[in-house]
Write an enzyme that holds these catalytic residues in place. Structure first.
Site, PDB file in Angstrom:
ATOM      1  N   LYS A   1       0.867  -1.185   0.000  1.00  0.00           N
ATOM      2  CA  LYS A   1       0.000   0.000   0.000  1.00  0.00           C
ATOM      3  C   LYS A   1       0.895   1.223   0.000  1.00  0.00           C
ATOM      4  CE  LYS A   1      -4.518   0.591   0.293  1.00  0.00           C
ATOM      5  NZ  LYS A   1      -5.466  -0.448  -0.146  1.00  0.00           N
TER       6      LYS A   1
HETATM    7  N1  GLU Z   1      -7.100  -0.308  -3.520  1.00  0.00           N
HETATM    8  C1  GLU Z   1      -7.805  -1.512  -3.821  1.00  0.00           C
HETATM    9  C2  GLU Z   1      -7.856  -2.421  -2.613  1.00  0.00           C
HETATM   10  O1  GLU Z   1      -7.735  -1.986  -1.492  1.00  0.00           O
HETATM   11  C3  GLU Z   1      -7.275  -2.188  -5.066  1.00  0.00           C
HETATM   12  C4  GLU Z   1      -5.843  -2.563  -5.017  1.00  0.00           C
HETATM   13  C5  GLU Z   1      -5.318  -3.036  -6.375  1.00  0.00           C
HETATM   14  O2  GLU Z   1      -6.059  -3.087  -7.331  1.00  0.00           O
HETATM   15  O3  GLU Z   1      -4.103  -3.331  -6.435  1.00  0.00           O
HETATM   16  O4  GLU Z   1      -8.092  -3.592  -2.729  1.00  0.00           O
END
Ligand code: GLU
Length: 412
Positions: free
Chosen positions: A105
């Site tokens: 993240k």
């Molecule tokens: N931000 C989204 C999540 O929390 C998608 C992450 C992604 O597609 O890599 O799952």
């Protein structure tokens, strides 16, 4: 008194899964430690010439099952602890859905609403160049999250590609279609939330047609979930944004039209309600699809829904979770309920690697089969081990990462 924060929640969930799986203490040491953390200062030249500094982060929590994967969040509350917590959740989410990824993240502590488009672009490009050495299609693949969208992904892809000297679409997912994005990625998280809702209703024996749903959040997740739920025949009775909720609107499409035009939920003739009142509505399904910690010790007691489907990441604190369990409410946990986004991100990455693009039907069909498989595994493990669905999902996700660690062994 325990202090509840996204990181303490995530850590206590991991502790629980390790204990329930009966893993050795070494597993806690390896699984509770993020593998790589990068904190960067992101300078921004404002349109008026002023220079401001922002804190940016990228946490690669795990790379054991593949490159790390996860979104980039722009929100004033972003900090290192929250980013670690969200990267940890991505790790279990990718393992639960069996995607060949670790978890990551990133984010910047900034309110994107205070930025002009040009400022947002400069900030995004500078952030990308600061984290450039550690991202890449084989290393770590960012994607949109709260406060970022396909425009940010286009700028990230461009910044990375200019530095590489050639086009590298696979470095991020959630891109515009013309830059190698996937059909169905924009609505994917919401589509997945709707699939999870439909299946949870089936498990609880509630008729899908006309089932009532309240959604907290009208962003990328809440809006697309609302559209998909309505298409499946459910009745979305209330929706909220940060400023509160609304009920008694004629349809999601009409409310969205008003929201786009006026940037508020004051729909003529509909009733306003607070976010807490929305959480406490007597509905079949409650979908928290905003930020973390909305279902807590304080708000949990008043919840009357029969099912909670977690569209957001970490919307329920451990004490909120205990209340829901005592009430016998079925909780479809975040790492299952909102996994549609990263699943279609995976499809996008696969398509970019192969330079071969799928039809919308193919994307939807494959999304559904991956989610249904994970759903069934969670349902079955919960029944077999007599645990909640959250515990079951975490046991599967954490168990797969632990097994990958065991098989790879420790170098040197
Ligand atoms: N931000 C989204 C999540 O929390 C998608 C992450 C992604 O597609 O890599 O799952």
């Amino acid at each position: 008194m325990t202090t509840e924060s996204p990181l303490s929640t995530a850590r206590s969930q991991l502790r629980g899964a390790i204990d329930q799986l009966g893993l050795p203490e070494n597993a806690w040491h390896t699984l509770s430690t993020p593998r790589r953390i990068l904190q960067v200062a992101v300078p921004l030249r404002r349109d008026n010439g002023d220079i401001e500094m922002y804190n940016g982060y990228r946490v690669q929590y795990s790379t054991t099952r593949g490159p790390s994967k996860g979104g980039v969040r722009y929100h004033p509350d972003v900090d290192l602890d929250e980013t670690i917590a969200l990267a940890m959740l991505m790790t279990w989410k990718c393992a639960l859905t069996n995607l060949p990824y670790g978890g990551a993240k990133g984010g910047i502590a900034v309110d994107p609403a205070t930025l002009s488009d040009r400022e947002n672009e400069r900030l995004t490009r500078r952030y990308t160049s600061e984290i450039l050495p550690i991202i890449g299609p084989e290393r770590d693949i960012p994607a949109p999250d709260v406060g970022t969208d396909e425009r940010n992904m286009a700028w990230m892809m461009d910044t990375y590609s200019v530095n590489a000297g050639f086009s590298v679409p696979g470095v991020v997912t959630g891109k515009p279609i013309v830059l190698g994005g996937s059909l169905g990625r924009t609505s994917a998280t919401g589509d997945g939330v709707a699939i999870a809702t439909r299946e949870a209703l089936r498990v609880r024996g509630i008729n899908i047609e006309g089932a009532t749903v309240a959604i907290q959040g009208f962003g990328k997740v809440g809006y697309w979930a609302a559209v998909a739920l309505e298409n499946m025949g459910m009745k979305v009775v209330a929706i909220s944004d940060v400023n509160g909720g609304v009920k008694g609107f004629p349809s999601v499409a009409k409310l969205w039209e008003h929201f786009q035009l006026h940037q508020n939920l004051d729909f003529p003739g509909a009733d306003r309600l607070t976010n807490e009142e929305l959480l406490h509505l007597d509905v079949d399904v409650l979908i928290p699809a905003a930020l973390a910690d909305s279902i807590s010790e304080k708000t949990g007691l008043g919840i009357k829904a029969k099912i909670v489907v977690e569209g957001a990441n970490g919307p329920t604190t451990p004490s909120g979770d205990a209340i829901l369990r005592d009430k016998g409410i079925l909780v479809v946990p975040d790492i299952l309920a909102n996994s549609g986004g990263v699943i279609v991100s995976y499809f996008e990455w696969v398509q970019d690697k192969q330079n071969y693009f799928w039809s919308a039907e193919e994307v939807k069909g494959n999304l559904s089969s991956i989610m249904m498989k994970a759903f069934k595994e969670v349902e079955e493990t919960a029944a077999k081990k007599l645990v909640t669905w959250r515990e079951s999902a975490l046991m599967i996700g954490v168990g797969r990462v632990a097994e990958a660690h065991r098989l790879r062994g420790l170098y040197p």
